[in-house]
Design an enzyme around this catalytic site. Structure first.
Site, mmCIF file in Angstrom:
data_model
loop_
_atom_site.group_PDB
_atom_site.id
_atom_site.type_symbol
_atom_site.label_atom_id
_atom_site.label_comp_id
_atom_site.label_asym_id
_atom_site.label_seq_id
_atom_site.Cartn_x
_atom_site.Cartn_y
_atom_site.Cartn_z
ATOM 1 N N TYR A 165 0.848 -1.207 0.000
ATOM 2 C CA TYR A 165 0.000 0.000 0.000
ATOM 3 C C TYR A 165 0.880 1.252 0.000
ATOM 4 C CZ TYR A 165 -3.870 3.080 1.507
ATOM 5 O OH TYR A 165 -4.818 4.081 1.603
ATOM 6 N N ILE A 198 -9.007 7.640 8.416
ATOM 7 C CA ILE A 198 -10.293 8.335 8.309
ATOM 8 C C ILE A 198 -11.402 7.313 8.542
ATOM 9 C CG2 ILE A 198 -11.787 9.717 6.792
ATOM 10 C CD1 ILE A 198 -9.078 11.101 7.397
ATOM 11 N N THR A 200 -14.011 5.315 7.751
ATOM 12 C CA THR A 200 -14.754 4.734 6.619
ATOM 13 C C THR A 200 -14.597 3.215 6.729
ATOM 14 O OG1 THR A 200 -12.846 4.602 5.143
ATOM 15 C CG2 THR A 200 -14.097 6.665 5.087
HETATM 16 N N1 NAD Z 1 -10.014 5.770 5.046
HETATM 17 C C1 NAD Z 1 -8.739 5.970 5.290
HETATM 18 O O1 NAD Z 1 -8.274 5.807 6.435
HETATM 19 C C2 NAD Z 1 -7.816 6.457 4.202
HETATM 20 C C3 NAD Z 1 -6.579 6.978 4.571
HETATM 21 C C4 NAD Z 1 -5.709 7.433 3.591
HETATM 22 C C5 NAD Z 1 -6.074 7.366 2.261
HETATM 23 N N2 NAD Z 1 -7.277 6.849 1.927
HETATM 24 C C6 NAD Z 1 -7.596 6.772 0.502
HETATM 25 O O2 NAD Z 1 -8.808 7.466 0.256
HETATM 26 C C7 NAD Z 1 -9.504 6.854 -0.828
HETATM 27 C C8 NAD Z 1 -10.927 6.535 -0.413
HETATM 28 O O3 NAD Z 1 -10.893 5.666 0.697
HETATM 29 P P1 NAD Z 1 -12.171 5.315 1.596
HETATM 30 O O4 NAD Z 1 -11.691 5.256 2.986
HETATM 31 O O5 NAD Z 1 -13.308 6.171 1.260
HETATM 32 O O6 NAD Z 1 -12.419 3.798 1.112
HETATM 33 P P2 NAD Z 1 -13.755 2.957 0.957
HETATM 34 O O7 NAD Z 1 -13.318 1.544 0.878
HETATM 35 O O8 NAD Z 1 -14.766 3.344 1.961
HETATM 36 O O9 NAD Z 1 -14.291 3.437 -0.480
HETATM 37 C C9 NAD Z 1 -13.531 3.186 -1.632
HETATM 38 C C10 NAD Z 1 -14.439 3.273 -2.837
HETATM 39 O O10 NAD Z 1 -13.640 2.935 -3.973
HETATM 40 C C11 NAD Z 1 -14.405 2.043 -4.780
HETATM 41 N N3 NAD Z 1 -13.541 1.204 -5.610
HETATM 42 C C12 NAD Z 1 -12.748 0.171 -5.215
HETATM 43 N N4 NAD Z 1 -12.180 -0.398 -6.280
HETATM 44 C C13 NAD Z 1 -12.624 0.277 -7.380
HETATM 45 C C14 NAD Z 1 -12.382 0.166 -8.768
HETATM 46 N N5 NAD Z 1 -11.595 -0.804 -9.283
HETATM 47 N N6 NAD Z 1 -12.971 1.049 -9.588
HETATM 48 C C15 NAD Z 1 -13.800 2.021 -9.091
HETATM 49 N N7 NAD Z 1 -14.072 2.160 -7.798
HETATM 50 C C16 NAD Z 1 -13.488 1.297 -6.946
HETATM 51 C C17 NAD Z 1 -15.229 1.228 -3.792
HETATM 52 O O11 NAD Z 1 -16.327 0.611 -4.424
HETATM 53 C C18 NAD Z 1 -15.609 2.289 -2.779
HETATM 54 O O12 NAD Z 1 -16.811 2.918 -3.109
HETATM 55 C C19 NAD Z 1 -8.679 5.620 -1.211
HETATM 56 O O13 NAD Z 1 -7.847 5.934 -2.306
HETATM 57 C C20 NAD Z 1 -7.842 5.363 0.022
HETATM 58 O O14 NAD Z 1 -6.655 4.668 -0.275
HETATM 59 C C21 NAD Z 1 -8.158 6.391 2.851
#
Ligand code: NAD
Length: 270
Positions: A165, A198, A200
Site C-alpha cells: 500500500y 479516516i 470509513t
Molecule cells: N479511510 C482511510 O483511512 C484512508 C486513509 C488514507 C487514504 N485513503 C484513501 O482514500 C480513498 C478513499 O478511501 P475510503 O476510505 O473512502 O475507502 P472505501 O473503501 O470506503 O471506499 C472506496 C471506494 O472505492 C471504490 N472502488 C474500489 N475499487 C474500485 C475500482 N476498481 N474502480 C472504481 N471504484 C473502486 C469502492 O467501491 C468504494 O466505493 C482511497 O484511495 C484510500 O486509499 C483512505
C-alpha cells in the site's frame, strides 16, 4: 491583479469523482455539489452510486452516476464522454477510488501486489490521462483544470505491514508532481492529498490491520495506538478530507500545483 474568482464556490465547475459511492468519495461528491459543482459520481458499486445521486438531487445538487472500474480504460473513455454529454465540460478530477491490502511482506502474493497497484496506481494514471485530454481540448475551452489524487500518509512514511500500500500511495505522490510539471503550462493543476486514518470502511479495516499486526487482533487497542500517536487525538472524518478537496478544486487554489496536502491530525509529524 488577476480577475479570477478566488472563492471556494464551485458554481459552473464540472467534477468527476471515482469511488464516489461511499466513504471519502461520497462525502466529496456531496460537499462539491453543495458548493455548486455539477458532479459525475463513478464507482463499481452501482446501487450505492444511484442512491447517492438521488440524495444529492433531493437537496438541489446537480449529479449523475456512471459505472466506472478505474482499471478499465474503456470505462474511463465512457465515463469522460458521459460527463461531457451531461455537463458540457470537465474541470476537476478526483482520483479517489482505492483499496488497501495490509499483510506482512513475506505473506503478500504477487496477485495482491498487482491488484493494489492496478487500482491505486494504474487507475490514477488512466484517469489523469483521459481527463487531461478532455480538459485541454478546444471543445472544453482549453482553460485547464484541477486533478486531485488520493494518496495517504502511507505515501509519505513507511508503515510496517503496509509495504504494498505504501509503494502504491508513494507512486501516486510522485506521479502527481511529474504530471504537474508536465502540464502546468496548460493550467492543469495536479496535487496529492495524504489522509491519516479516516472513519470509513477502509479506515476501520486499517485499524483492524494495525491491531492484528501489533496486538494480535484487538481493535480497541489498535484504535488507541493510532489516537495516542495523533497530536489532535482523534481519527479523521470524511468531512476533514472533503473540505480540502473542495479547496483544491476551487479557484482559491489557483496557484497550487505539484504539492502534497497532509490531512492526518499531525500523526506523520511526530
Ligand atoms: N479511510 C482511510 O483511512 C484512508 C486513509 C488514507 C487514504 N485513503 C484513501 O482514500 C480513498 C478513499 O478511501 P475510503 O476510505 O473512502 O475507502 P472505501 O473503501 O470506503 O471506499 C472506496 C471506494 O472505492 C471504490 N472502488 C474500489 N475499487 C474500485 C475500482 N476498481 N474502480 C472504481 N471504484 C473502486 C469502492 O467501491 C468504494 O466505493 C482511497 O484511495 C484510500 O486509499 C483512505
Amino acid at each position: 491583479m488577476t480577475k479570477q474568482n478566488r472563492s471556494f464556490n464551485l458554481e459552473g465547475k464540472v467534477v468527476l469523482i471515482t469511488g464516489a459511492a461511499r466513504g471519502i468519495g461520497l462525502d466529496c461528491a456531496q460537499r462539491l455539489a453543495l458548493a455548486g459543482a455539477s458532479v459525475m459520481l463513478t464507482d463499481v458499486l452501482e446501487d450505492l452510486g444511484e442512491n447517492a445521486i438521488s440524495s444529492i438531487r433531493e437537496k438541489g445538487g446537480k449529479a449523475a452516476f456512471c459505472k466506472l472500474d478505474v482499471t478499465c480504460e474503456e470505462d474511463w473513455q465512457k465515463a469522460i464522454a458521459a460527463t461531457l454529454n451531461s455537463f458540457a465540460g470537465l474541470d476537476v478530477l478526483v482520483n479517489n477510488a482505492g483499496i488497501e491490502i495490509a499483510k506482512p511482506l513475506l505473506q503478500m502474493s504477487i496477485e495482491e501486489w498487482r491488484r493494489m497497484h492496478a487500482i491505486n496506481v494504474e487507475g490514477v494514471f488512466l484517469g489523469t490521462k483521459h481527463a487531461i485530454s478532455a480538459m485541454i481540448s478546444d471543445d472544453n475551452g482549453g482553460h485547464g483544470g484541477s486533478i486531485i489524487n488520493l494518496s495517504s500518509v502511507a505515501g509519505l512514511v513507511g508503515v510496517p505491514g503496509f509495504a504494498g500500500y505504501c509503494a502504491a500511495k508513494g507512486a501516486v505522490r510522485l506521479f502527481s508532481k511529474a504530471v504537474a510539471a508536465e502540464f502546468g503550462s496548460m493550467n492543469i493543476r495536479v496535487n496529492s492529498i495524504h489522509p491519516g486514518v479516516i472513519k470509513t470502511e477502509m479506515g476501520d479495516k486499517a485499524i483492524q490491520d494495525v491491531a492484528n499486526i501489533v496486538f494480535g487482533g484487538d481493535f480497541e487497542q489498535g484504535l488507541n495506538l493510532i489516537k495516542n500517536n495523533t497530536p489532535l487525538g482523534r481519527i479523521g472524518e470524511t468531512a476533514d478530507v472533503a473540505a480540502m478537496v473542495q479547496f483544491l478544486a476551487s479557484d482559491a487554489a489557483c496557484y497550487i500545483t505539484g504539492t502534497e496536502l497532509v490531512i492526518d491530525g499531525g500523526i506523520s509529524a511526530v
